[in-house]
Structure formats: structure tokens, C-alpha cells
Write a protein that holds these residues in place. Structure first.
Motif, PDB file in Angstrom:
ATOM      1  N   ASN A 130     -12.300 -23.644   6.796  1.00  0.00           N
ATOM      2  CA  ASN A 130     -13.062 -24.416   5.803  1.00  0.00           C
ATOM      3  C   ASN A 130     -12.867 -25.918   5.965  1.00  0.00           C
ATOM      4  N   GLU A 143     -18.611 -33.155  11.739  1.00  0.00           N
ATOM      5  CA  GLU A 143     -17.580 -33.228  10.704  1.00  0.00           C
ATOM      6  C   GLU A 143     -17.495 -34.600  10.045  1.00  0.00           C
ATOM      7  N   TYR A 257     -13.900 -32.100   7.621  1.00  0.00           N
ATOM      8  CA  TYR A 257     -14.617 -31.034   6.932  1.00  0.00           C
ATOM      9  C   TYR A 257     -16.116 -31.185   7.147  1.00  0.00           C
ATOM     10  N   ASP A 258     -16.816 -30.097   6.932  1.00  0.00           N
ATOM     11  CA  ASP A 258     -18.280 -30.114   6.928  1.00  0.00           C
ATOM     12  C   ASP A 258     -18.717 -30.400   5.498  1.00  0.00           C
ATOM     13  N   THR A 261     -19.499 -27.679   2.980  1.00  0.00           N
ATOM     14  CA  THR A 261     -18.487 -26.741   2.498  1.00  0.00           C
ATOM     15  C   THR A 261     -18.259 -26.947   1.003  1.00  0.00           C
TER      16      THR A 261
END
Length: 275
Positions: A130, A143, A257-258, A261
Motif C-alpha cells: 500500500n 508514486e 505511495y500512490d 490509495t
């Protein structure tokens, strides 16, 4: 006794500051101050002395702290006893090697405190996850990231090494230097290329993966190693750390992180506190 007040007390005791305790507990500072005052009144004692930079625990606070930790632990155990079948939310966190046990433990402790329903799993950074705690050279194009820690690299030497007497190390000092190489390591690759350019030959005696193992070999007197200069490394008393003149490699550790998410906001807030 109010368990929430005990939780706030523990935060103040550990942070030595009402302001920092409020941030840790995600509440306003007046809530912390009020809880501590009520706790002091109920116990008929003063727990902290106040000063401009924060608070100092008194003897009464030192006595209460282990009991408060025990009470909250028992309360959590009771709660968990009746929530065995509760559905947990799994969050996979990719973590790269060599980030330092102490600071990562502190960060992960705060992550796990986000929710009782959170099941945090640590995986390799190249696995499905995640979010990731990695260096910038491991980032993928899609990202987003938040800067976490930045550190330079130093040459780690046995305390009795002849180069340990020098204030800094010249590139020419590295020629035929007994050396412990790590891989993968972007800084090590950069130093190797620089040595090739300057026709300097390192005497590589070991090739390993982890920073801890490299430091262990340095401590044993088996050679020098290039290591990131974070506090846990610099605490080693039997190793001398020296900068290399003309070599200024920096590594940036980030929380990646994306943006698609979900449920990342509390993680991001915690990361910002640990920078």
C-alpha cells in the motif's frame, strides 16, 4: 481511574511536552492539560514540573508511569479478548534495507497505533504493498512521496586505523585501502566509479548486503566501509567516522505511495512528525 487520562499522561511523560503529546494523541493541547490536571487532583499529587521548553516528570510521575502502562496494556488485552473475530484492515508497507532499527521502530509504533483494526505487515519494497519507505532512487514514476530522512555517507574505520587520526579522508587515501563493500548500495557504486576515474584501487575483502554486518566487520578490524550517517550508526563507540573530501553523496529516505490509495492521511501525518 480514567483510562484516557492515563493515555494522555503516558504521552506527556514520554514526550516531555504537552504540545508534542497533543500531536501524538491527535487532540488539542487543552485536552491534554485538562486531563493531567484532573489526574493530579484525583491522585492528590503533582506529576510534572513545568518549564519554558516543556515539562519534567516528578517522582510521582516516575512511580505512576509503569503502573499506567500496565493498566492500559491490561485494558487492551480485555478489549482484544472480545474482538478476536473482528475484521482487520490489512496495510502492507514495503521497507527497504538499512534504515535503522531505532527510528523505524518508533515510526512503526505510531503506525500501529492508528487503529485497533489495522493489521500492519512489512514486506520487501519490490512486493505488492500500500505504501513504501524507500530511498529516492527506488521511486517509481507514478508514486507520490514525502521526504522523511536525509543523510550523507561517511567512511567507517576501526578506531585504531591510521586514517582515524586524520580530520578528513582524501580520495588518494583510499588507494589499496582494505574495504568492505555493500550491495546494493548507490553510494558504494558512486564511490567505485569515482575511484575508477581517479585510478584508485580499493582492496575489497568482503561483499555483503547489510549495514549492520558491515559495521560489525569494521569493528572487528577487517576493513573500512562506506555507511549512511544516521544517528544509530554514529552511536558506535568503537568505530571512527570520517568524511571523504570530494565525495558528497546524499541519500533521501521517503514515504512513497500512490495517491489513489485510500486511508493514507493518518500515515502521512505521522511521517511528517518523524522527519
Amino acid at each position: 481511574m480514567d483510562l484516557k487520562a492515563l493515555q494522555y499522561f503516558i504521552a506527556v511523560y514520554e514526550q516531555k511536552s504537552l504540545t508534542k503529546a497533543a500531536k501524538t494523541c491527535f487532540v488539542a493541547q487543552p485536552s491534554i492539560s485538562s486531563a493531567i490536571l484532573q489526574l493530579e487532583q484525583s491522585l492528590n499529587t503533582t506529576l510534572f514540573s513545568r518549564h519554558p521548553r516543556g515539562v519534567m516528570p516528578l517522582m510521582s510521575a516516575n512511580q505512576l508511569y509503569p503502573l499506567a502502562k500496565q493498566l492500559l496494556g491490561q485494558a487492551d488485552a480485555v478489549k482484544n479478548l472480545f474482538s478476536q473475530t473482528k475484521q482487520h484492515i490489512e496495510f502492507k508497507l514495503g521497507v527497504t534495507r538499512g534504515l535503522g532499527v531505532q527510528r523505524m521502530s518508533a515510526l512503526l509504533k505510531d503506525f500501529t497505533a492508528i487503529s485497533d483494526d489495522l493489521a500492519l505487515s512489512l514486506v520487501a519494497p519490490n512486493q505488492d504493498c500500500n505504501a513504501r519507505i524507500i530511498t529516492t532512487d527506488e521511486l517509481s514514476p507514478q508514486e507520490q512521496h514525502i521526504k522523511l530522512w536525509q543523510e550523507s555517507y561517511l567512511l567507517a574505520l576501526p578506531y585504531n586505523h591510521i586514517l582515524a587520526l586524520k580530520p578528513s579522508i582524501q580520495m588518494t587515501d583510499l588507494d589499496q585501502l582494505t574495504f568492505i563493500s555493500r550491495a546494493p548500495c548507490g553510494a558504494g557504486d558512486a564511490l567505485t566509479q569515482l575511484c575508477i576515474t581517479k585510478q584508485i584501487n580499493l582492496d575489497i575483502r568482503a561483499k555483503i548486503r547489510t549495514i549492520d554486518y558491515a559495521l560489525g566487520l569494521v569493528s572487528a578490524g577487517l576493513g573500512a566501509a562506506l555507511v549512511p550517517a544516521y544517528p544509530e550508526v554514529l552511536e558506535k563507540k568503537d568505530i571512527v567516522f570520517k568524511p571523504i573530501e570530494g565525495f558528497d553523496f546524499q541519500r533521501q529516505v521517503v514515504f512513497a505511495y500512490d495517491k489513489s490509495t485510500p486511508t493514507l492521511k493518518p500515515f502521512i501525518e505521522i511521517v511528517k512528525r518523524h522527519r
